[in-house]
Design a protein around this motif. Structure first.
Motif, PDB file in Angstrom:
ATOM      1  N   SER A   2       0.819  -1.201   0.000  1.00 60.81           N
ATOM      2  CA  SER A   2       0.000   0.000   0.000  1.00 60.81           C
ATOM      3  C   SER A   2       0.860   1.261   0.000  1.00 60.81           C
ATOM      4  N   ASP A   3       2.158   1.139   0.313  1.00 57.09           N
ATOM      5  CA  ASP A   3       3.063   2.281   0.329  1.00 57.09           C
ATOM      6  C   ASP A   3       3.835   2.419  -0.978  1.00 57.09           C
ATOM      7  N   ALA A   4       3.362   1.828  -2.064  1.00 58.91           N
ATOM      8  CA  ALA A   4       4.056   1.883  -3.343  1.00 58.91           C
ATOM      9  C   ALA A   4       4.105   3.320  -3.848  1.00 58.91           C
ATOM     10  N   VAL A   5       5.262   3.708  -4.359  1.00 59.52           N
ATOM     11  CA  VAL A   5       5.448   5.044  -4.919  1.00 59.52           C
ATOM     12  C   VAL A   5       5.265   4.940  -6.427  1.00 59.52           C
ATOM     13  N   ILE A   6       4.421   5.793  -6.978  1.00 57.48           N
ATOM     14  CA  ILE A   6       4.109   5.782  -8.407  1.00 57.48           C
ATOM     15  C   ILE A   6       5.111   6.651  -9.157  1.00 57.48           C
ATOM     16  N   CYS A   7       5.601   6.158 -10.298  1.00 59.04           N
ATOM     17  CA  CYS A   7       6.540   6.912 -11.131  1.00 59.04           C
ATOM     18  C   CYS A   7       5.828   8.137 -11.730  1.00 59.04           C
ATOM     19  N   PRO A   8       6.387   9.351 -11.572  1.00 58.91           N
ATOM     20  CA  PRO A   8       5.736  10.538 -12.124  1.00 58.91           C
ATOM     21  C   PRO A   8       5.824  10.635 -13.643  1.00 58.91           C
ATOM     22  N   CYS A  10       5.910   7.681 -16.018  1.00 50.95           N
ATOM     23  CA  CYS A  10       5.116   6.676 -16.744  1.00 50.95           C
ATOM     24  C   CYS A  10       3.976   6.092 -15.915  1.00 50.95           C
ATOM     25  N   SER A  11       3.822   6.509 -14.668  1.00 55.07           N
ATOM     26  CA  SER A  11       2.769   6.059 -13.748  1.00 55.07           C
ATOM     27  C   SER A  11       2.867   4.587 -13.372  1.00 55.07           C
ATOM     28  N   SER A  12       4.044   4.018 -13.492  1.00 54.02           N
ATOM     29  CA  SER A  12       4.242   2.628 -13.098  1.00 54.02           C
ATOM     30  C   SER A  12       4.340   2.523 -11.581  1.00 54.02           C
ATOM     31  N   MET A  22      14.356   7.659  -5.963  1.00 48.45           N
ATOM     32  CA  MET A  22      13.464   6.575  -6.370  1.00 48.45           C
ATOM     33  C   MET A  22      13.750   6.302  -7.846  1.00 48.45           C
ATOM     34  N   VAL A  23      13.666   5.033  -8.257  1.00 44.11           N
ATOM     35  CA  VAL A  23      13.945   4.630  -9.634  1.00 44.11           C
ATOM     36  C   VAL A  23      12.788   3.779 -10.129  1.00 44.11           C
ATOM     37  N   CYS A  24      12.347   4.042 -11.354  1.00 41.19           N
ATOM     38  CA  CYS A  24      11.283   3.252 -11.976  1.00 41.19           C
ATOM     39  C   CYS A  24      11.922   2.105 -12.747  1.00 41.19           C
ATOM     40  N   SER A  25      11.458   0.884 -12.508  1.00 47.04           N
ATOM     41  CA  SER A  25      12.022  -0.271 -13.203  1.00 47.04           C
ATOM     42  C   SER A  25      11.480  -0.412 -14.623  1.00 47.04           C
ATOM     43  N   GLN A  26      10.458   0.371 -14.986  1.00 47.54           N
ATOM     44  CA  GLN A  26       9.877   0.291 -16.319  1.00 47.54           C
ATOM     45  C   GLN A  26      10.525   1.287 -17.289  1.00 47.54           C
ATOM     46  N   CYS A  27      10.650   2.562 -16.885  1.00 48.09           N
ATOM     47  CA  CYS A  27      11.199   3.589 -17.780  1.00 48.09           C
ATOM     48  C   CYS A  27      12.565   4.101 -17.308  1.00 48.09           C
ATOM     49  N   LEU A  82      -0.098  26.849 -21.016  1.00 45.89           N
ATOM     50  CA  LEU A  82       1.026  25.973 -20.706  1.00 45.89           C
ATOM     51  C   LEU A  82       0.704  24.518 -21.018  1.00 45.89           C
ATOM     52  N   ARG A  83       1.723  23.800 -21.515  1.00 45.71           N
ATOM     53  CA  ARG A  83       1.641  22.364 -21.784  1.00 45.71           C
ATOM     54  C   ARG A  83       2.819  21.698 -21.075  1.00 45.71           C
ATOM     55  N   PRO A  84       2.634  21.267 -19.823  1.00 48.03           N
ATOM     56  CA  PRO A  84       3.754  20.785 -19.006  1.00 48.03           C
ATOM     57  C   PRO A  84       4.521  19.589 -19.550  1.00 48.03           C
ATOM     58  N   ASN A  85       3.902  18.699 -20.273  1.00 46.34           N
ATOM     59  CA  ASN A  85       4.583  17.476 -20.705  1.00 46.34           C
ATOM     60  C   ASN A  85       5.019  17.529 -22.154  1.00 46.34           C
ATOM     61  N   SER A  86       5.352  18.711 -22.652  1.00 45.01           N
ATOM     62  CA  SER A  86       5.732  18.873 -24.044  1.00 45.01           C
ATOM     63  C   SER A  86       7.085  19.561 -24.142  1.00 45.01           C
ATOM     64  N   ASP A  87       7.795  19.316 -25.240  1.00 44.43           N
ATOM     65  CA  ASP A  87       9.078  19.974 -25.480  1.00 44.43           C
ATOM     66  C   ASP A  87       8.880  21.477 -25.672  1.00 44.43           C
ATOM     67  N   HIS A  88       7.939  21.857 -26.524  1.00 44.08           N
ATOM     68  CA  HIS A  88       7.542  23.251 -26.703  1.00 44.08           C
ATOM     69  C   HIS A  88       6.359  23.464 -25.764  1.00 44.08           C
ATOM     70  N   ASN A  89       6.628  23.959 -24.548  1.00 36.51           N
ATOM     71  CA  ASN A  89       5.652  23.914 -23.479  1.00 36.51           C
ATOM     72  C   ASN A  89       4.775  25.154 -23.326  1.00 36.51           C
ATOM     73  N   ILE A  90       4.775  26.049 -24.323  1.00 33.60           N
ATOM     74  CA  ILE A  90       3.891  27.213 -24.304  1.00 33.60           C
ATOM     75  C   ILE A  90       3.131  27.281 -25.620  1.00 33.60           C
ATOM     76  N   ASP A  91       1.804  27.328 -25.549  1.00 38.21           N
ATOM     77  CA  ASP A  91       0.963  27.573 -26.715  1.00 38.21           C
ATOM     78  C   ASP A  91       0.535  29.026 -26.690  1.00 38.21           C
ATOM     79  N   CYS A  92       0.554  29.686 -27.855  1.00 40.42           N
ATOM     80  CA  CYS A  92       0.192  31.100 -27.889  1.00 40.42           C
ATOM     81  C   CYS A  92      -0.175  31.496 -29.312  1.00 40.42           C
ATOM     82  N   LYS A  93      -0.651  32.727 -29.450  1.00 44.99           N
ATOM     83  CA  LYS A  93      -0.888  33.332 -30.755  1.00 44.99           C
ATOM     84  C   LYS A  93      -0.029  34.570 -30.847  1.00 44.99           C
ATOM     85  N   ILE A  94       0.728  34.684 -31.944  1.00 45.80           N
ATOM     86  CA  ILE A  94       1.597  35.832 -32.154  1.00 45.80           C
ATOM     87  C   ILE A  94       1.106  36.580 -33.383  1.00 45.80           C
ATOM     88  N   ASP A  95       0.919  37.901 -33.233  1.00 45.53           N
ATOM     89  CA  ASP A  95       0.469  38.722 -34.353  1.00 45.53           C
ATOM     90  C   ASP A  95       1.441  38.583 -35.523  1.00 45.53           C
TER      91      ASP A  95
END
Length: 110
Positions: A2-8, A10-12, A22-27, A82-95
């Motif tokens: 019940s004390d398992a820590v979830i990987c932030p 991949c959610s493993s 902490m280390v994830c054995s999946q990713c 904002l898009r936290p899980n993306s390489d280009h993490n800001i969406d916007c419109k530029i004139d």
């Protein structure tokens, strides 16, 4: 288990402790469990935290694929999303350019 820590990343639930990390054995993602809440923060070039709806200023000329000219340094961009899980993490419109995605490392909070 019940004390398992979830990987932030991949959610493993298959994680283990190694030294102070902490280390994830999946990713194989390694993280400090004390700093898990800070990973979703998006920071500008000066280290200020950005929020949805903020205005930012572009800090260097950014070339745009398919456009004849770059986005110039000093261009003010309003109402970012904002898009936290993306390489280009800001969406916007530029004139003059339309909808774009930017990296937070090239902007500062206005």
């Amino acid at each position: 288990m019940s004390d398992a820590v979830i990987c932030p990343k991949c959610s493993s639930e298959f994680t283990y402790e190694q030294d102070d990390l902490m280390v994830c054995s999946q990713c194989f993602h390694e993280w400090d469990p004390k700093e898990v809440g800070n990973e979703d923060k998006i920071l500008d070039i000066n280290g200020n935290e950005l929020q949805n709806g903020d205005s930012v200023i572009v800090m260097k000329d950014l070339p745009v694929k398919g456009a004849p000219k770059p986005v110039k340094a000093g261009t003010k961009v309003k109402n970012i999303r904002l898009r936290p899980n993306s390489d280009h993490n800001i969406d916007c419109k530029i004139d003059g350019f339309g909808a774009m995605a930017l990296k937070s490392e090239f902007v500062k909070k206005a």
